[in-house]
Structures are given as structure tokens and as C-alpha cells.
Scaffold this motif. Structure first.
Motif, PDB file in Angstrom:
ATOM      1  N   LEU A  55      -0.684  17.706   0.868  1.00 27.39           N
ATOM      2  CA  LEU A  55      -0.607  16.517   0.011  1.00 27.39           C
ATOM      3  C   LEU A  55      -0.112  16.879  -1.382  1.00 27.39           C
ATOM      4  O   LEU A  55       0.766  16.223  -1.944  1.00 27.39           O
ATOM      5  CB  LEU A  55      -1.976  15.833  -0.076  1.00 27.39           C
ATOM      6  CG  LEU A  55      -2.464  15.169   1.220  1.00 27.39           C
ATOM      7  CD1 LEU A  55      -3.909  14.744   1.091  1.00 27.39           C
ATOM      8  CD2 LEU A  55      -1.602  13.973   1.569  1.00 27.39           C
ATOM      9  N   SER A  99       3.608   8.966   2.276  1.00 25.47           N
ATOM     10  CA  SER A  99       3.102   7.805   3.010  1.00 25.47           C
ATOM     11  C   SER A  99       3.834   7.596   4.334  1.00 25.47           C
ATOM     12  O   SER A  99       3.344   6.893   5.205  1.00 25.47           O
ATOM     13  CB  SER A  99       3.190   6.544   2.154  1.00 25.47           C
ATOM     14  OG  SER A  99       4.519   6.311   1.759  1.00 25.47           O
ATOM     15  N   LEU A 110      -6.829   5.529   9.944  1.00 26.28           N
ATOM     16  CA  LEU A 110      -6.484   5.847   8.559  1.00 26.28           C
ATOM     17  C   LEU A 110      -7.571   5.419   7.587  1.00 26.28           C
ATOM     18  O   LEU A 110      -7.894   6.122   6.630  1.00 26.28           O
ATOM     19  CB  LEU A 110      -5.161   5.163   8.194  1.00 26.28           C
ATOM     20  CG  LEU A 110      -4.654   5.430   6.782  1.00 26.28           C
ATOM     21  CD1 LEU A 110      -4.339   6.906   6.606  1.00 26.28           C
ATOM     22  CD2 LEU A 110      -3.429   4.597   6.488  1.00 26.28           C
ATOM     23  N   GLU A 111      -8.156   4.264   7.859  1.00 26.11           N
ATOM     24  CA  GLU A 111      -9.153   3.719   6.943  1.00 26.11           C
ATOM     25  C   GLU A 111     -10.351   4.659   6.789  1.00 26.11           C
ATOM     26  O   GLU A 111     -11.017   4.673   5.757  1.00 26.11           O
ATOM     27  CB  GLU A 111      -9.603   2.358   7.456  1.00 26.11           C
ATOM     28  CG  GLU A 111     -10.250   1.512   6.391  1.00 26.11           C
ATOM     29  CD  GLU A 111     -10.634   0.144   6.931  1.00 26.11           C
ATOM     30  OE1 GLU A 111      -9.973  -0.345   7.863  1.00 26.11           O
ATOM     31  OE2 GLU A 111     -11.606  -0.415   6.411  1.00 26.11           O
ATOM     32  N   ALA A 164      -8.494  12.142   1.683  1.00 25.70           N
ATOM     33  CA  ALA A 164      -7.491  13.160   1.362  1.00 25.70           C
ATOM     34  C   ALA A 164      -7.930  14.534   1.860  1.00 25.70           C
ATOM     35  O   ALA A 164      -7.105  15.329   2.329  1.00 25.70           O
ATOM     36  CB  ALA A 164      -7.260  13.179  -0.146  1.00 25.70           C
ATOM     37  N   LEU A 208     -11.546  -8.263   4.401  1.00 25.39           N
ATOM     38  CA  LEU A 208     -11.580  -7.132   5.345  1.00 25.39           C
ATOM     39  C   LEU A 208     -12.267  -5.892   4.783  1.00 25.39           C
ATOM     40  O   LEU A 208     -12.850  -5.122   5.530  1.00 25.39           O
ATOM     41  CB  LEU A 208     -10.150  -6.756   5.771  1.00 25.39           C
ATOM     42  CG  LEU A 208      -9.401  -7.805   6.593  1.00 25.39           C
ATOM     43  CD1 LEU A 208      -7.984  -7.324   6.878  1.00 25.39           C
ATOM     44  CD2 LEU A 208     -10.133  -8.077   7.904  1.00 25.39           C
ATOM     45  N   HIS A 209     -12.191  -5.706   3.476  1.00 20.47           N
ATOM     46  CA  HIS A 209     -12.667  -4.441   2.909  1.00 20.47           C
ATOM     47  C   HIS A 209     -13.743  -4.606   1.843  1.00 20.47           C
ATOM     48  O   HIS A 209     -14.255  -3.607   1.332  1.00 20.47           O
ATOM     49  CB  HIS A 209     -11.487  -3.665   2.302  1.00 20.47           C
ATOM     50  CG  HIS A 209     -10.357  -3.459   3.269  1.00 20.47           C
ATOM     51  ND1 HIS A 209     -10.389  -2.502   4.250  1.00 20.47           N
ATOM     52  CD2 HIS A 209      -9.178  -4.111   3.424  1.00 20.47           C
ATOM     53  CE1 HIS A 209      -9.267  -2.561   4.962  1.00 20.47           C
ATOM     54  NE2 HIS A 209      -8.525  -3.531   4.487  1.00 20.47           N
ATOM     55  N   PHE A 252       4.030   3.899  -3.209  1.00 16.15           N
ATOM     56  CA  PHE A 252       2.847   4.711  -3.484  1.00 16.15           C
ATOM     57  C   PHE A 252       3.082   5.771  -4.564  1.00 16.15           C
ATOM     58  O   PHE A 252       2.218   6.605  -4.805  1.00 16.15           O
ATOM     59  CB  PHE A 252       2.335   5.335  -2.191  1.00 16.15           C
ATOM     60  CG  PHE A 252       1.941   4.293  -1.181  1.00 16.15           C
ATOM     61  CD1 PHE A 252       0.853   3.465  -1.418  1.00 16.15           C
ATOM     62  CD2 PHE A 252       2.677   4.106  -0.027  1.00 16.15           C
ATOM     63  CE1 PHE A 252       0.497   2.484  -0.519  1.00 16.15           C
ATOM     64  CE2 PHE A 252       2.325   3.119   0.886  1.00 16.15           C
ATOM     65  CZ  PHE A 252       1.229   2.301   0.639  1.00 16.15           C
ATOM     66  N   PHE A 308      -0.541   9.431  -1.308  1.00 18.59           N
ATOM     67  CA  PHE A 308      -0.938   8.179  -0.645  1.00 18.59           C
ATOM     68  C   PHE A 308      -2.453   8.071  -0.508  1.00 18.59           C
ATOM     69  O   PHE A 308      -3.030   6.990  -0.660  1.00 18.59           O
ATOM     70  CB  PHE A 308      -0.269   8.157   0.738  1.00 18.59           C
ATOM     71  CG  PHE A 308      -0.666   7.011   1.616  1.00 18.59           C
ATOM     72  CD1 PHE A 308      -0.081   5.768   1.451  1.00 18.59           C
ATOM     73  CD2 PHE A 308      -1.618   7.175   2.615  1.00 18.59           C
ATOM     74  CE1 PHE A 308      -0.435   4.705   2.271  1.00 18.59           C
ATOM     75  CE2 PHE A 308      -1.975   6.120   3.437  1.00 18.59           C
ATOM     76  CZ  PHE A 308      -1.370   4.884   3.268  1.00 18.59           C
ATOM     77  N   LEU A 309      -3.099   9.205  -0.222  1.00 11.42           N
ATOM     78  CA  LEU A 309      -4.551   9.192  -0.015  1.00 11.42           C
ATOM     79  C   LEU A 309      -5.332   9.321  -1.328  1.00 11.42           C
ATOM     80  O   LEU A 309      -6.554   9.466  -1.307  1.00 11.42           O
ATOM     81  CB  LEU A 309      -4.958  10.294   0.966  1.00 11.42           C
ATOM     82  CG  LEU A 309      -4.465  10.076   2.408  1.00 11.42           C
ATOM     83  CD1 LEU A 309      -4.705  11.307   3.263  1.00 11.42           C
ATOM     84  CD2 LEU A 309      -5.126   8.856   3.029  1.00 11.42           C
ATOM     85  N   ARG A 341     -13.414   2.425  -0.325  1.00  8.38           N
ATOM     86  CA  ARG A 341     -13.841   3.655  -1.006  1.00  8.38           C
ATOM     87  C   ARG A 341     -12.683   4.221  -1.823  1.00  8.38           C
ATOM     88  O   ARG A 341     -11.538   3.789  -1.669  1.00  8.38           O
ATOM     89  CB  ARG A 341     -14.336   4.679   0.021  1.00  8.38           C
ATOM     90  CG  ARG A 341     -13.289   5.017   1.016  1.00  8.38           C
ATOM     91  CD  ARG A 341     -13.716   6.098   1.977  1.00  8.38           C
ATOM     92  NE  ARG A 341     -12.756   6.170   3.059  1.00  8.38           N
ATOM     93  CZ  ARG A 341     -11.520   6.641   2.936  1.00  8.38           C
ATOM     94  NH1 ARG A 341     -11.086   7.109   1.792  1.00  8.38           N
ATOM     95  NH2 ARG A 341     -10.701   6.650   3.971  1.00  8.38           N
ATOM     96  N   SER A 373      -4.387   2.609   2.412  1.00 11.18           N
ATOM     97  CA  SER A 373      -4.697   2.007   3.706  1.00 11.18           C
ATOM     98  C   SER A 373      -4.912   0.495   3.567  1.00 11.18           C
ATOM     99  O   SER A 373      -4.451  -0.291   4.401  1.00 11.18           O
ATOM    100  CB  SER A 373      -5.949   2.693   4.259  1.00 11.18           C
ATOM    101  OG  SER A 373      -6.523   1.946   5.269  1.00 11.18           O
ATOM    102  N   LYS A 403      -1.511  -1.142   2.996  1.00  8.69           N
ATOM    103  CA  LYS A 403      -0.724  -1.127   4.234  1.00  8.69           C
ATOM    104  C   LYS A 403      -1.207  -2.227   5.181  1.00  8.69           C
ATOM    105  O   LYS A 403      -0.406  -2.911   5.816  1.00  8.69           O
ATOM    106  CB  LYS A 403      -0.899   0.247   4.882  1.00  8.69           C
ATOM    107  CG  LYS A 403       0.246   0.700   5.726  1.00  8.69           C
ATOM    108  CD  LYS A 403       0.045   2.153   6.091  1.00  8.69           C
ATOM    109  CE  LYS A 403       0.939   2.590   7.217  1.00  8.69           C
ATOM    110  NZ  LYS A 403       2.361   2.411   6.969  1.00  8.69           N
TER     111      LYS A 403
END
Lengths: 89, 386
Positions: free
Chosen positions: A33, A40, A60-61, A65, B102-103, B137, B180-181, B229, B235, B238
Motif C-alpha cells: 500500500l 483502488s 472489502l468492508e 489496511a 447501510l453503514h 481516491f 484506498f484503505l 470504521r 469501501s 464504492k
């Protein structure tokens, strides 16, 4: 399948499909990363590959990382999720 | 394979079509010229339940599934000539309310969802930046942890509804090294110190949809503003894009249907050289192509919605749908202008507005180029090296 073998397959995939064979320096501990190897787009290629190759579905959710920090880390995650019957032949 | 709608879906469609035709079109031309958001029309839509189509009933929405939501928006698009209103409503729903649904935590849902679903609060989504468009991103906006909350700084571009929104879903990086993360999503209320919407942009189409930049200057939010989180922002975004690419464009299917009806009527009634212009193949074949584009795009869109409603949404189906509808709208709008001739470029007739409203559609929710890239990747074609 042990994590070393999983890591080997992952390394080959990332080298071939993402780095177009230019990943000579890629090791199990390369920071994927931080170095932008997994962006992405390529992240989803790896997730898709893991699903097809090892039969492990990564949501993914639920991933952080830390789960994609390096090939070694991904391999451990995949190994821990593999069914007792092992990966697909 | 069964393509029919249920009696409930038919009733929903007919009801929204009638509502839209009777309530939403009186001031479209004037507001298009003056670039004015239809506050009254928004309230009417909200009163009809359109601001919370797919939000659960217990949270004040209509509780529709993805297919029925899209069908409802298609009816709205067919009956409502105000494309900017439909766009604002859809952006509110899919890029803000749905992610909260949803989140969101129970507290976040309690505070925001009923207000969004009822349309009392308008929602907005802030991700795009001047250097992070298609590369969505590559955010420069940062959120750093400080005390028991976060401090967000950055500038967002093209924030639909920003001038009128009460709630912003803001994406910022909490860990830039994680790409991205490392992106997180925050719910930021309009009156939060440090948050400021810019001057409404003067866009080519969608003129009645208020769009502006959004500035976050050391904007301090509590930890409870984090949606999902830390690191889940990519995510979440997306996911919301999947909804948007599948459902939002149903509104434009409705507009394409209306455009086709108007064009057929014109081709039958407009006479030149002693005959209706529709008797010329140069015209009738254009109209046949408009019909073909509409029906092909409709099949792709509902295929994507069906997959989502069935619990296995695919990025490929959503990209195909978005690409097909948005490009069909541009192509058919050009055809409509050509068939209408001089009146096609007169603002008061309304035909040129289709074209202006169609143009942004190949850009927002991911450009046509990005959709083709996603489709190519799904086919196994190799990505460009980083």
C-alpha cells in the motif's frame, strides 16, 4: 496450503498482472500500500484472484489496511480462512 | 425470464408519473434560465416519499428494493421536466442517505435517517477534489485524530446540493500511506465551524441542481461523526457508487422515454414538402435508433438493479448500465435536436435542455472512460502499471 506457498502464488500474480513482470524486487515483505502497488484498482484484482485461486471470499468492508500491508500478511489472512479441505486443485 | 412488473410496481410507476406531471413542471423553464433550485418542488417530492425511496419504513422511507426504486425514478424522470431536481434528489438519496442507512451506527441512523428520508434535511456527498476526479481516491483532504474527535481539512469540488444541504458525507484520508484503505467517511453537519460551501457553479446542464465547492478549514467533528470504521471510506464510497450507477440513471431512462414521445409526436405532426417529416427515413431511422438505445440501456440498468436486489451486485453490470444510459442520453438528445430543427435549439421548447442535462452524465458517477476501464478489468484485461 501453507502461507509460504500462498505467498509465492500471490507474488507471481502481482508481478505478472499488476507489475507486468517488472516486480523483480518484490518480496513477501514489500509494503504494497505504501508503495502504491495496490491502488483502488489493483486491490480488487488481488481480491478477485484470491477468490478464484484459493476459494476465499474477502469482503472489502471487513478488511483493513493492515490486512493488505504485504504479501506475507495477505498470505496469512488467506491461509487462516482456507477450509480444512484446502484450496481448489 | 420474466420481464413483467408486479401490480404494486405498476401502481407505483403510474402514481409517480401522475404526481410529477401535475406538480413539478410549472416553473422548470423559468428556473432553468435563472439557475434556481426548486425548493417547493423538493418539498412536494419529499411529501410524496421520493427522498427516501429505498430507506427502510422504520426510518421514514418507503422501504423499496433496488428494482422498485429504479422504477420509481424512471417514472419521475418521465414525468418531471426538471432534470436538476431529479439529479439533486438522486444524489441526496444514493450518495448520502443510502450510505447512512447501510453503514451508520444506531445513533447516526437515529439522528439523520428520518430527516433525510423525509427530505427535511438535504444530503450531499463530498469526495471529488481538483486533483482527485477519476482518480477519486487520491484525496488531499485529511482528517487527523485530535482529542476525542477528528479535525478535517481540505477542499472539495463539484459537491451536488452543497449550497442547500444540511448534511455532508465527507471523505478524507486518515492514513495517506494506506491509499484506498486509508480513506474514512465522516458525517458533517452544515453548521459545523470550519465548513463552508462555495458559490454555486454555473454548469452547462442540470442548472437547477445547486452545485458548489466545499471548504473544510480545521473542521472539528466528534468521533461519532465517523461513518463505519476508520479506513472504510473507500469501501463505503464504492458501495454508494454501485447504487448510484445502477439506480440514479433510471431517472434519465424516464427522460429518454419522454424525449422519444415528444420526438415521435413532432415527426408525425411537422410537415415539410407536403408530408410529415417522420415519413422520411432520415428522420424515422434516427427515431428507431433512439428507441433502440432506450430499450438496450433499460435492459442493462434493470439487469444491474436485479443483481443488486438479489443480493449479488456486480460492478460490471453497474458500469455497463451507467455507460449505456448516459451515452444513449447524449446521442438521442443530439438526434432530438436535429429532428426538431430550429425549434430544437429554442430554450422554451425544452428539447435542447435534454442535451444540456445529458452532457454531465458521461462525467459524474465515474466518467465513460472509467466505466470502460472497469469493464475491461472485469474482462481480465491487464491494468496499466502503477
Amino acid at each position: 496450503m501453507d502461507p509460504t506457498a500462498i505467498a509465492g502464488k500471490l507474488r507471481d500474480f502481482i508481478d505478472r498482472e499488476i507489475l507486468e513482470g517488472q516486480g523483480g524486487d518484490l518480496t513477501a515483505d514489500t509494503r504494497l500500500l505504501e508503495l502504491g502497488i495496490l491502488d483502488s484498482f489493483s486491490l480488487f484484482l488481488v481480491i478477485d484472484y484470491i477468490g478464484k485461486e484459493f476459494g476465499v471470499r474477502l469482503e472489502l468492508e471487513a478488511l483493513a489496511a493492515e490486512d493488505f500491508a504485504s504479501i506475507a500478511v495477505i498470505a496469512r489472512t488467506v491461509g487462516s480462512k482456507l477450509a480444512p479441505s484446502g484450496p481448489r486443485p | 425470464m420474466d420481464y413483467s412488473w408486479t401490480p404494486e410496481q405498476d401502481e407505483l410507476y403510474a402514481g409517480i408519473l401522475r404526481f410529477a406531471r401535475e406538480n413539478l413542471n410549472a416553473t422548470t423553464l423559468e428556473r432553468d434560465r435563472t439557475r434556481r433550485f426548486g425548493e417547493e418542488e423538493w418539498k412536494k417530492c419529499a411529501g410524496f416519499g421520493l427522498a427516501g425511496l429505498c430507506i427502510p419504513r422504520e426510518s421514514g422511507g418507503l422501504g423499496l428494493d433496488c428494482l422498485s426504486t429504479a422504477r420509481a425514478l424512471e417514472a419521475l424522470g418521465r414525468g418531471c421536466s426538471d432534470g436538476g431536481l431529479g439529479f439533486s434528489l438522486s444524489a441526496h438519496l444514493f450518495a448520502c442517505a443510502v450510505p447512512v442507512h447501510l453503514h451508520g451506527s444506531p445513533d447516526q441512523k437515529e439522528r439523520y435517517l428520518a430527516r433525510l428520508a423525509s427530505g427535511e434535511w438535504i444530503g450531499a456527498n463530498a469526495i471529488t477534489e481538483s486533483e482527485a476526479g477519476s482518480d477519486a481516491f487520491a484525496l488531499k483532504a485529511r482528517a487527523r485524530k485530535e482529542g476525542d474527535g477528528y479535525v478535517i481539512s481540505g477542499e472539495k469540488s463539484f459537491v451536488t446540493n452543497a449550497p442547500v444541504a444540511r448534511l455532508f458525507l465527507v471523505y478524507a484520508s486518515t492514513a495517506p500511506e494506506n491509499g484506498f484503505l486509508g480513506i474514512s467517511a465522516f458525517l458533517v453537519e452544515r453548521d459545523t465551524p470550519g465548513l463552508k460551501a462555495g458559490r454555486p457553479m454555473e454548469t452547462t446542464g442540470l442548472t437547477t441542481s445547486p452545485i458548489s465547492s466545499l471548504y473544510l478549514d480545521d473542521c472539528r467533528v466528534p468521533a461519532s461523526a465517523l461513518l463505519g470504521r476508520e479506513g472504510a471510506g473507500g469501501s463505503i464510497f464504492k458501495d454508494s457508487m454501485g447504487w448510484e450507477r445502477s439506480c440514479l440513471f433510471a431517472f434519465w431512462l424516464g427522460a429518454l422515454e419522454r424525449q422519444l414521445e415528444e420526438t415521435v409526436d413532432h415527426a408525425k405532426s411537422r410537415r415539410q414538402f407536403g408530408h410529415p417529416i417522420g415519413s422520411n427515413q432520415a428522420v424515422s431511422h434516427r427515431i428507431a435508433d433512439m428507441k433502440l438505445r432506450l430499450e438496450a440501456a433499460r435492459l442493462l440498468l434493470y439487469r444491474a438493479c436485479w443483481e443488486r436486489a438479489a443480493g449479488h451486485p456486480s460492478e460490471l453490470a453497474a458500469s455497463l448500465a451507467k455507460l449505456a444510459v448516459s451515452e444513449a442520453f447524449v446521442a438521442s438528445s443530439l438526434d432530438a435536436v436535429q429532428i426538431f430543427g430550429g425549434s430544437g435549439v429554442m430554450q422554451e421548447i425544452g428539447i435542447e435542455r435534454y442535451l444540456r442535462d445529458a452532457l454531465p452524465g458521461t462525467i459524474y458517477s465515474g466518467t465513460s472512460e472509467m466505466q470502460r476501464e472497469l469493464i475491461a478489468r472485469a474482462l481480465g484485461l491487464p491494468p496499466r502499471r502503477p
